[in-house]
Design an enzyme around this catalytic site. Structure first.
Site, PDB file in Angstrom:
ATOM      1  N   TYR A 256       0.813  -1.217   0.000  1.00 31.48           N
ATOM      2  CA  TYR A 256       0.000   0.000   0.000  1.00 31.48           C
ATOM      3  C   TYR A 256       0.849   1.270   0.000  1.00 31.48           C
ATOM      4  O   TYR A 256       0.542   2.245  -0.675  1.00 31.48           O
ATOM      5  CB  TYR A 256      -0.830   0.047   1.287  1.00 31.48           C
ATOM      6  CG  TYR A 256      -2.048  -0.841   1.303  1.00 31.48           C
ATOM      7  CD1 TYR A 256      -3.037  -0.703   0.329  1.00 31.48           C
ATOM      8  CD2 TYR A 256      -2.235  -1.770   2.314  1.00 31.48           C
ATOM      9  CE1 TYR A 256      -4.175  -1.500   0.369  1.00 31.48           C
ATOM     10  CE2 TYR A 256      -3.370  -2.564   2.358  1.00 31.48           C
ATOM     11  CZ  TYR A 256      -4.336  -2.427   1.378  1.00 31.48           C
ATOM     12  OH  TYR A 256      -5.456  -3.202   1.413  1.00 31.48           O
ATOM     13  N   THR A 287      -1.858  -5.854  -7.165  1.00 29.00           N
ATOM     14  CA  THR A 287      -1.849  -4.782  -6.157  1.00 29.00           C
ATOM     15  C   THR A 287      -2.429  -5.332  -4.864  1.00 29.00           C
ATOM     16  O   THR A 287      -3.156  -6.323  -4.879  1.00 29.00           O
ATOM     17  CB  THR A 287      -2.751  -3.601  -6.565  1.00 29.00           C
ATOM     18  OG1 THR A 287      -4.113  -4.067  -6.628  1.00 29.00           O
ATOM     19  CG2 THR A 287      -2.349  -3.010  -7.893  1.00 29.00           C
ATOM     20  N   ASP A 288      -2.121  -4.655  -3.769  1.00 30.11           N
ATOM     21  CA  ASP A 288      -2.889  -4.944  -2.571  1.00 30.11           C
ATOM     22  C   ASP A 288      -4.284  -4.353  -2.799  1.00 30.11           C
ATOM     23  O   ASP A 288      -4.487  -3.526  -3.697  1.00 30.11           O
ATOM     24  CB  ASP A 288      -2.228  -4.359  -1.312  1.00 30.11           C
ATOM     25  CG  ASP A 288      -2.758  -5.029  -0.033  1.00 30.11           C
ATOM     26  OD1 ASP A 288      -3.816  -5.703  -0.103  1.00 30.11           O
ATOM     27  OD2 ASP A 288      -2.133  -4.881   1.036  1.00 30.11           O
ATOM     28  N   TRP A 289      -5.219  -4.765  -1.994  1.00 30.47           N
ATOM     29  CA  TRP A 289      -6.626  -4.424  -2.224  1.00 30.47           C
ATOM     30  C   TRP A 289      -6.859  -2.908  -2.105  1.00 30.47           C
ATOM     31  O   TRP A 289      -6.630  -2.328  -1.060  1.00 30.47           O
ATOM     32  CB  TRP A 289      -7.490  -5.210  -1.251  1.00 30.47           C
ATOM     33  CG  TRP A 289      -7.905  -6.569  -1.758  1.00 30.47           C
ATOM     34  CD1 TRP A 289      -9.166  -7.091  -1.720  1.00 30.47           C
ATOM     35  CD2 TRP A 289      -7.106  -7.583  -2.394  1.00 30.47           C
ATOM     36  NE1 TRP A 289      -9.184  -8.342  -2.290  1.00 30.47           N
ATOM     37  CE2 TRP A 289      -7.939  -8.666  -2.719  1.00 30.47           C
ATOM     38  CE3 TRP A 289      -5.762  -7.673  -2.762  1.00 30.47           C
ATOM     39  CZ2 TRP A 289      -7.479  -9.817  -3.360  1.00 30.47           C
ATOM     40  CZ3 TRP A 289      -5.298  -8.823  -3.409  1.00 30.47           C
ATOM     41  CH2 TRP A 289      -6.159  -9.867  -3.695  1.00 30.47           C
TER      42      TRP A 289
END
Ligand code: BGC
Length: 804
Positions: A256, A287-289
């Site tokens: 993030y 990607t991270d969420w």
């Protein structure tokens, strides 16, 4: 589903052909099928078909392949195929591309145990937290755990596990430290390799996350991590480098946070130059969420897949959840349109999109979904529970044990104190939570092993907890993100103990056991406050009063720490006779604790992270979680390479319990240490002997002291480790290690290279970072550049670095 239907239709057609007698001549059938299919698009059949399939894709299909499909399976939506799976990709049926299913996480698979209209349950095994796994220092055991987790991934119909997590314990208050292995990059990297090998032996994928320097939860999506190139290369990137080079994980999840002022997920230097060019990573990056702000920049940087794939921000999503306004429509992502527009208007080169899809498809052809694996929905939960219990007990660290307090005699009558004996903590919350079928409490585990627990005391704890849990303030609720993320369990204050109650218990029992518990989780860092890093007044009183009373009767007291990260111990550790750090050992917690307390298992865990005397002794304490204090925007890693034990050993600061520390019920010595240095390697051989009278295992730790030259070095750095087999009294085991030149090297920013500087090197072999048995010195005659890498990820501001 569609795939299932299609298969049925194909089988029906085949049966029809057969009945009509057309199959009698196979060549006719083949010819017919070629003719009918000639106008059909090429299907994805294997790696070789990938280029043809990409050429056939429409722009919309390409954009869809690069973006996830929202959360059809999560946030309490029990209708989905795999309820609780936090990520699903778009399938393209006409091209033979199935959707893929992803799920968390580090301590076991996180899916929802329930599905609408389905009486079957889908529980997963809660294994010990990663910090506990790292405390075993046992690579084979961690592979076994990874294999068991991977098997649940496969048998529940998923393709990719969103674990292991590899961020370092930069600061003990990191809210997700329990999800990470260690403060040391080598231990982290090697544990990750073992974990990934286990998971991927099932032909499902592992994802290493969060790449990189995601070492705090405070403002994690925007915090600017300012860190030197050297600290990145030697510490924060190192575990990832080891994992990629030695275990080939299928996926990487970008973090993030910003790394030197660019979001990790939009950072081309990180995702392309380091990951692909320097390290030759073969898998794909997601990607991270909800990470980052610009999907086009993410694609260009080398993020192949944008997750989770809905158009709203996390805050909007959380609000929607709170107001129950969530419906399928808001999960329709317009990043797809954004990507298509970017290709049309030239801001995203279509070849980049193609490259990203190629990387995803390269992995996709290996997945169970692609291979139409018929999963059972019935993994062997009983067998996996056994593995969890074994790992749980082997991860426990015996911090103190005077006068052989432990193990306890099997007939011991125990006075068991502390709320956590009933509400035992198996793991943390957030995406690291696991929906396990049960947690064995410490009280139940000890009883089951045959110990007698003082019943009056036990009942008074039970009724205290039940009464409080009925009060509104302490009611257990599902997490705001849905029950599959765990429960919101308000902390109940420690049960007050009256002098009379303690007195009576002491009279009726042989030994006192006090349990202290802590839980943390995603979204929040821990605090240097009472009830978190510090004990509450009631906990302090409980330890003081219980030990005073037992000692006055000539009886002993043991403290059990059921925690996910270090707490302050210096103020109270002199009081009890023994301290057992159990971490959060998974669903079999109580059984695993009883295995160690009873001596069935001789503890062999060693700390993967330093326990400081006081929080402010930690070098990052003054730079965590960043500035400005009220709402941190940036965090400057001023401690630089002197993080964890590298700091404590270099600056001679006494920790409460040092990195690598842990006692056993037996004793060991290292009668033979041999070090042989040749031109490009150092061979170390260590013989360990069990010098006590109980069987046990020992961890051998090989540290390096490199000379200070142009580059100043930490006093010691872990370079290799191993664990003996179970040794009977007087039995020996010899462990062999090999260090190559890169293991001797430090990172020189000026040359952008790993360099071995000339001078005296010391190999220090020991059983902890401070308990060194043998030091062997060798000379390096001249400076050597071992590896040159790209000169990237420079901080954009001056860092006031800590130096010797
Ligand atoms: C976490 C990831 C996790 C993802 C999906 C994010 O909030 O940072 O570790 O894999 O959610 O649950």
């Amino acid at each position: 589903m569609l795939y299932g239907k299609k298969k049925v239709i194909l089988i029906l057609i085949f049966i029809l052909f057969f009945l009509c007698g057309w199959v009698g001549n196979i060549s006719v059938f083949a010819e017919t099928s070629i003719q009918t299919n000639s106008s059909e698009p090429p299907k994805l059949t294997d790696e070789k078909s990938i280029e043809k399939v990409i050429n056939e894709m429409t722009l919309e299909e390409k954009a869809k392949m690069a973006v996830g499909r929202g959360f059809p399976g999560t946030f309490g939506n029990p209708k989905a195929d795999i309820a609780g799976a936090v990520g699903v990709t778009h399938g393209i049926e006409r091209l033979g591309i199935p959707p893929l299913f992803f799920a968390d996480g580090p301590a076991g698979l996180r899916i929802s145990p329930f599905r609408e209209g389905d009486p079957h349950t889908y529980y997963a095994t809660a294994f010990p937290i990663e910090t506990s796994l790292a405390s075993t220092w046992n690579k084979n055991l961690v592979t076994k755990v990874g294999k068991a987790i991977g098997n649940e991934v496969k048998e529940y119909g998923l393709d990719i596990l969103l674990a292991p997590a590899l961020n370092l314990h930069r600061n003990p208050l990191g809210g997700r430290n329990f999800e990470y292995f260690s403060e040391d990059p080598l231990l982290t990297g090697k544990m990750a390799v073992s974990y990934i090998n286990g998971v991927q032996s099932n032909d499902v994928g592992a994802t290493i996350k969060h790449f990189v320097a995601n070492n705090q939860e405070t403002n994690r999506t925007d915090i600017d991590t300012i860190v030197s190139q050297r600290a990145l290369r030697e510490l924060y990137l190192k575990g990832f480098e080891i994992a990629i080079k030695e275990a080939n994980p299928w996926a990487v999840m970008s973090a993030y946070n910003k790394v030197n002022s660019t979001h990790a997920s939009e950072n081309k230097e990180l995702l392309t130059t380091v990951l692909r060019d320097d390290w030759d990573f073969k898998g794909f990056v997601m990607t991270d969420w909800f990470a980052g702000t610009d999907p086009i920049a993410q694609m260009i940087a080398g993020n192949d897949l944008i997750m989770p794939g809905d158009s709203i921000t996390l805050t909007e999503f959380m609000n929607a959840l709170k107001n129950s306004t969530i419906d399928e429509k808001i999960l329709d992502r317009d990043h797809i349109t954004e990507i298509m527009n970017a290709v049309k208007n030239g801001t995203l080169d279509e070849s980049i999109l193609d490259r990203n899809i190629r990387k995803i498809l390269n992995i996709l052809v290996k997945t169970p979904s692609f291979k139409r694996y018929q999963h059972s929905d019935n993994p062997n939960l009983q067998k996996n529970a056994e593995i969890s219990r074994q790992a749980g007990s082997e991860g426990m660290v015996l911090l103190k044990n005077i006068h052989k307090t432990l193990p306890l005699d099997e007939n011991a009558k125990i006075g068991l104190f502390g709320n956590t004996q009933i509400e035992t903590i198996r793991g943390g919350t957030g995406s690291g939570y696991v929906n396990a079928p049960y947690t064995i409490s410490i009280a139940d585990g000890l009883k089951n092993r045959g110990f007698t627990l003082n019943n009056d005391l036990l009942q008074s704890y039970k009724s205290y907890i039940t009464t409080l849990r009925h009060q509104e303030e302490y009611k257990i609720k599902p997490s705001i993100l849905g029950s599959e993320f765990g429960l919101e369990i308000p902390t109940i204050p420690e049960k007050p103990l009256k002098a009379k109650e303690i007195n009576k218990t002491v009279k009726e029992t042989d030994v006192g056991v006090v349990v202290i518990g802590r839980i943390s989780g995603e979204f929040e860092d821990r605090k240097n406050e009472k009830g978190d890093f510090l004990l509450t007044d009631r906990e302090q009183d409980m330890i003081t009063n219980v030990t005073n009373e037992y000692h006055a009767s000539g009886k002993k007291v043991i403290v059990i720490l059921n925690i996910g990260g270090p707490i302050e111990v210096a103020s109270w550790r002199d009081k009890p006779d023994a301290i057992l750090l159990t971490w959060q050992p998974g669903q079999e917690a109580g059984f695993a604790v009883a295995d160690v307390i009873s001596g069935l298992v001789n503890p062999s865990g060693k700390l993967p992270t330093t326990f400081p005397m006081a929080y402010n002794d930690v070098p990052s304490a003054k730079n965590f979680p960043g500035t400005p204090e009220e709402n941190p925007e940036k965090v400057v890693y001023e401690e630089d390479i002197f993080m964890g034990y590298r700091y404590f050993t270099t600056f001679d600061i006494e920790p409460a319990y040092e990195f690598g520390y842990g006692l056993s019920y037996t004793t060991f010595h290292f009668p033979k240490v041999k070090v042989k240095k040749s031109k490009d390697e150092v061979k170390v051989s260590v013989t360990v002997e069990n010098s006590g009278d109980i069987s046990g295992k020992e961890v051998v730790q090989v540290y390096l002291s490199a000379p200070d030259n142009k580059l100043k070095k930490p006093a010691i750095e872990l370079k290799a480790f191993g664990k003996t087999k179970q040794l009977k009294p007087k039995e020996r085991d010899t462990l062999k290690f090999q260090l190559d030149l890169k293991d001797l090297a430090s990172f020189d920013e000026e040359r952008s290279a790993w360099v071995v500087e000339k001078g005296s090197y010391q190999i220090k072999v020991g059983a902890s970072s401070e308990n060194i048995y043998e030091t062997v010195i060798f000379e390096v005659e001249e400076d050597m550049v071992v590896e040159k890498v790209n000169d990237i990820l420079k901080p954009k501001m001056e860092i006031n670095k800590l130096s010797k």
